[in-house]
Each structure stands twice: as structure tokens, then as C-alpha cells.
Design a protein around this motif. Structure first.
Motif, mmCIF file in Angstrom:
data_model
loop_
_atom_site.group_PDB
_atom_site.id
_atom_site.type_symbol
_atom_site.label_atom_id
_atom_site.label_comp_id
_atom_site.label_asym_id
_atom_site.label_seq_id
_atom_site.Cartn_x
_atom_site.Cartn_y
_atom_site.Cartn_z
ATOM 1 N N ALA A 63 -37.778 19.599 -0.083
ATOM 2 C CA ALA A 63 -36.980 18.552 0.559
ATOM 3 C C ALA A 63 -37.809 17.782 1.591
ATOM 4 N N VAL A 64 -38.587 18.507 2.375
ATOM 5 C CA VAL A 64 -39.432 17.831 3.363
ATOM 6 C C VAL A 64 -40.483 16.965 2.667
ATOM 7 N N GLU A 65 -41.019 17.469 1.571
ATOM 8 C CA GLU A 65 -41.990 16.668 0.813
ATOM 9 C C GLU A 65 -41.337 15.411 0.242
ATOM 10 N N GLY A 66 -40.127 15.557 -0.273
ATOM 11 C CA GLY A 66 -39.418 14.403 -0.804
ATOM 12 C C GLY A 66 -39.071 13.386 0.275
ATOM 13 N N MET A 67 -38.704 13.879 1.460
ATOM 14 C CA MET A 67 -38.397 12.972 2.568
ATOM 15 C C MET A 67 -39.640 12.236 3.056
ATOM 16 N N SER A 68 -40.791 12.897 2.984
ATOM 17 C CA SER A 68 -42.016 12.227 3.423
ATOM 18 C C SER A 68 -42.445 11.156 2.421
ATOM 19 N N ARG A 69 -42.112 11.377 1.144
ATOM 20 C CA ARG A 69 -42.483 10.389 0.127
ATOM 21 C C ARG A 69 -41.520 9.205 0.114
ATOM 22 N N GLN A 70 -40.246 9.467 0.354
ATOM 23 C CA GLN A 70 -39.228 8.409 0.355
ATOM 24 C C GLN A 70 -38.347 8.547 1.594
ATOM 25 N N PRO A 71 -38.778 8.017 2.707
ATOM 26 C CA PRO A 71 -37.998 8.169 3.944
ATOM 27 C C PRO A 71 -36.603 7.544 3.864
ATOM 28 N N GLU A 72 -36.429 6.530 3.021
ATOM 29 C CA GLU A 72 -35.111 5.895 2.925
ATOM 30 C C GLU A 72 -34.077 6.794 2.253
ATOM 31 N N ALA A 73 -34.518 7.794 1.513
ATOM 32 C CA ALA A 73 -33.599 8.712 0.830
ATOM 33 C C ALA A 73 -33.436 10.025 1.585
ATOM 34 N N ALA A 74 -33.863 10.068 2.837
ATOM 35 C CA ALA A 74 -33.849 11.316 3.604
ATOM 36 C C ALA A 74 -32.432 11.886 3.764
ATOM 37 N N GLY A 75 -31.460 11.023 3.984
ATOM 38 C CA GLY A 75 -30.082 11.495 4.165
ATOM 39 C C GLY A 75 -29.540 12.183 2.924
ATOM 40 N N ASN A 76 -29.756 11.566 1.761
ATOM 41 C CA ASN A 76 -29.284 12.159 0.508
ATOM 42 C C ASN A 76 -30.019 13.464 0.200
ATOM 43 N N ILE A 77 -31.312 13.484 0.456
ATOM 44 C CA ILE A 77 -32.097 14.695 0.191
ATOM 45 C C ILE A 77 -31.644 15.818 1.108
ATOM 46 N N GLN A 78 -31.397 15.503 2.378
ATOM 47 C CA GLN A 78 -30.973 16.523 3.327
ATOM 48 C C GLN A 78 -29.604 17.092 2.947
ATOM 49 N N THR A 79 -28.702 16.237 2.516
ATOM 50 C CA THR A 79 -27.384 16.707 2.097
ATOM 51 C C THR A 79 -27.486 17.631 0.890
#
Length: 103
Positions: A63-79
């Protein structure tokens, strides 16, 4: 090196869980299982905890890797990460209770 750490952690988990699930002298004869059943429950509980820790650790890392690659999708990834971790925790608690019930 990872295998040595994993095996030492498993051994430590068994050493700690064994006395915690110990029965009195009179209870062992009534239960019919004795020490082998206690070790089986302790080993099962250790495996459950190791599996849950590995699963939640992988979820968090990805999840942290995905958030670093696409910061705009951080909310969806965190959920999605929190929901997945909660489902793993629920399955972990169920497996631990099963290990304790069949002690």
C-alpha cells in the motif's frame, strides 16, 4: 538469514505459548490429550500469528509503495488496505479461538 530468523521466531512462539496453555495434573487425564494436544494448539497458534503478521506486513508495504507511485489514489489505497487488514485480523482471531477450543 531470513529462514534462521523465522525459525527462531517460531521456536520462541512455541516456548511462550506452551506454558500459557498448560493444564494442571488432574486436567490432563480428564482432557485425554495431554502434552501433545497442548503443543499442537501452541504450534497452530504460532502459525496463525506468523501468517497474519506476514499478510498484514505485505499489505502495508504494498500500500505504501502504491501510494508513493500514485499519490492521488492514496485515499482509495488506504481504505482498501484497512479493510483487508481487518479481514485478516478477523480470520486470525477465528483461527486462534479454534486453536484454544481444541486444546
Amino acid at each position: 538469514m531470513k529462514l534462521v530468523k523465522l525459525l527462531s521466531f517460531c521456536w520462541a512462539a512455541l516456548a511462550v505459548a506452551g506454558p500459557a496453555m498448560a493444564q494442571g495434573a488432574g486436567d490432563a487425564a480428564a482432557a485425554g490429550g495431554g502434552i501433545s494436544l497442548n503443543l499442537g494448539a501452541a504450534f497452530g497458534a504460532g502459525l496463525v500469528i506468523i501468517g497474519a503478521a506476514l499478510g498484514i506486513g505485505r499489505i502495508g508495504g504494498q500500500a505504501v509503495e502504491g501510494m508513493s507511485r500514485q499519490p492521488e489514489a492514496a485515499g482509495n489505497i488506504q481504505t482498501a488496505m484497512i479493510i483487508s487488514a481487518a479481514l485478516i485480523e478477523g480470520a486470525t482471531f477465528f483461527a486462534l479461538i479454534v486453536c484454544m477450543l481444541f486444546n
